[in-house]
Design a protein around this motif. Structure first.
Motif: not given
Length: 79
Positions: A23-46
């Motif tokens: 029923s939804a075109p997509g999902v937005a997961i909010t407020g998460v901490k994301i580790y984009p790749a080794p050696g990169e800083r995490p995205i806070i409140d992603g």
């Protein structure tokens, strides 16, 4: 926009069992901490936007909003 950041996020979200409801075109997961790749800083409140079984965007909440109609799942601080 598929890059290393999206692949890592997609693998993690798939492992967590996130799927888009028909029923939804997509999902937005909010407020998460994301580790984009080794050696990169995490995205806070992603935000991770998922359409079907694909991650279509990853970014900071301040610069990435959920498109109209997306189901928003708030997961503050989760990785």
């Amino acid at each position: 926009m598929l890059n290393r950041r999206n692949i890592v996020a997609g693998a993690a979200l798939s492992a967590m069992g996130f799927r888009v409801h028909a029923s939804a075109p997509g999902v937005a997961i909010t407020g998460v901490k994301i580790y984009p790749a080794p050696g990169e800083r995490p995205i806070i409140d992603g935000v991770v936007l998922i359409r079907g079984s694909q991650v279509v965007a990853v970014g900071r909440r301040a610069s990435l909003a959920a498109p109209a109609g997306y189901r928003v799942v708030e997961r503050p601080g989760e990785i």
